[in-house]
Scaffold this active site. Sequence first.
Site, short mmCIF file in Angstrom:
data_model
loop_
_atom_site.label_atom_id
_atom_site.label_comp_id
_atom_site.label_asym_id
_atom_site.label_seq_id
_atom_site.Cartn_x
_atom_site.Cartn_y
_atom_site.Cartn_z
N LYS A 59 0.84 -1.21 0.00
CA LYS A 59 0.00 0.00 0.00
C LYS A 59 0.87 1.25 0.00
O LYS A 59 0.58 2.22 -0.71
CB LYS A 59 -0.94 -0.01 1.21
CG LYS A 59 -2.08 -1.02 1.05
CD LYS A 59 -2.83 -1.31 2.34
CE LYS A 59 -3.84 -2.43 2.11
NZ LYS A 59 -4.46 -2.94 3.33
N GLN A 103 -4.87 -1.77 9.47
CA GLN A 103 -4.81 -3.09 8.86
C GLN A 103 -5.42 -4.14 9.80
O GLN A 103 -5.10 -4.19 10.98
CB GLN A 103 -3.34 -3.43 8.54
CG GLN A 103 -3.14 -4.73 7.80
CD GLN A 103 -3.69 -4.74 6.37
OE1 GLN A 103 -3.75 -3.70 5.72
NE2 GLN A 103 -4.09 -5.90 5.91
N ASP A 126 -11.41 2.60 3.93
CA ASP A 126 -11.74 1.16 3.87
C ASP A 126 -13.26 0.95 3.78
O ASP A 126 -13.71 -0.14 3.43
CB ASP A 126 -11.27 0.47 5.15
CG ASP A 126 -9.98 -0.32 4.95
OD1 ASP A 126 -9.73 -0.79 3.83
OD2 ASP A 126 -9.25 -0.48 5.96
N1 GUN Z 1 -7.03 -6.98 5.88
C1 GUN Z 1 -7.28 -7.68 4.75
N2 GUN Z 1 -7.86 -6.89 3.82
C2 GUN Z 1 -7.96 -5.67 4.38
C3 GUN Z 1 -8.48 -4.43 3.90
O1 GUN Z 1 -8.96 -4.28 2.77
N3 GUN Z 1 -8.40 -3.40 4.77
C4 GUN Z 1 -7.87 -3.53 6.01
N4 GUN Z 1 -7.85 -2.47 6.80
N5 GUN Z 1 -7.41 -4.65 6.48
C5 GUN Z 1 -7.45 -5.72 5.67
#
Ligand code: GUN
Length: 302
Positions: A59, A103, A126
């Site tokens: 990211k 995350q 998100d």
């Molecule tokens: N863990 C796995 N996929 C995601 C996501 O799209 N966002 C977040 N914050 N955590 C994740």
Amino acid sequence: MGETLAGAALIDGKAFAETLRARVGAAAGAFAQATGRKPGLAVVLVGEDPASQVYVGAKGKACAAAGMASFEHRLPADTSEAALLSLVERLNQDEAVDGILVQLPLPAHLDEQAIIAAIHPDKDVDGFHVINAGRLAVGQEGFVPCTPLGCIMLLKDRLGDLSGLEAVVIGRSNIVGKPMAQLLTDANATVTIAHSRTKNLPEVVRRADIVVAAVGRPEMVKADWIKPGATVIDVGINRLPPEEGKPRGRLVGDVAFAEVAGVAGAITPVPGGVGPMTIAVLLRNTLVAAHTHAGLPAPEGL
Ligand code: GUN
């Protein structure tokens, strides 16, 4: 898209994601010109989960490549809830931060819902906050979770109008299954959510013109579950146990790709299908958040 397998066209999420990232990058450049600052995404990782470390690293790199600022906060696994809440509050107030992503999964002693609830809904790129889930449910503008938004983009690109099509979503998670079903409903598909208690699952899936598999079970969806010509979106990312002499197992989806490709009309591969879309949409959501934050109209065509 267009490469043919044993019948099915390959839906090239990687290529689609690259195009989206390029468009976001161009719009991020225009945003920086207009405001004198880059759109900013804060990513918070608690603990050392190896998969999460890979995602968070990816990211950060994607932000930089799109001309966005990335603020990484890596905290030890024993971080207290109070400390994490106070970081989130600081990021809510930070004018350089347009989007906040914590995350998941978090270590077991932290209450995920409480942490997500602390993120300002307008920075919740998100789309996990209940305010954004509620906005999606009632058809208001808001942030939509990145993976299902990426899936609906691929479906519309492939099929055009989804009106009247039968869609079966396998999986009912808050992150994928439920928002996916809402997006398909908004696109006028007839939607069924199937899950672990669904009776006669293969029979239910055989009705579908569109199948979205998001269960986390390696190669569960078989060829004889699929209506000939159906469009199959595979959200699963599962690592199989290593074969002899190999350090790591193969990465597979929730769909038995080789056999389903012989029946489906189109299918996403794993890797290279839905996965790359998630980060591209995260950048898109961050760009939208930046515009809202700066009082600018939302960028067109994203
Ligand atoms: N863990 C796995 N996929 C995601 C996501 O799209 N966002 C977040 N914050 N955590 C994740």
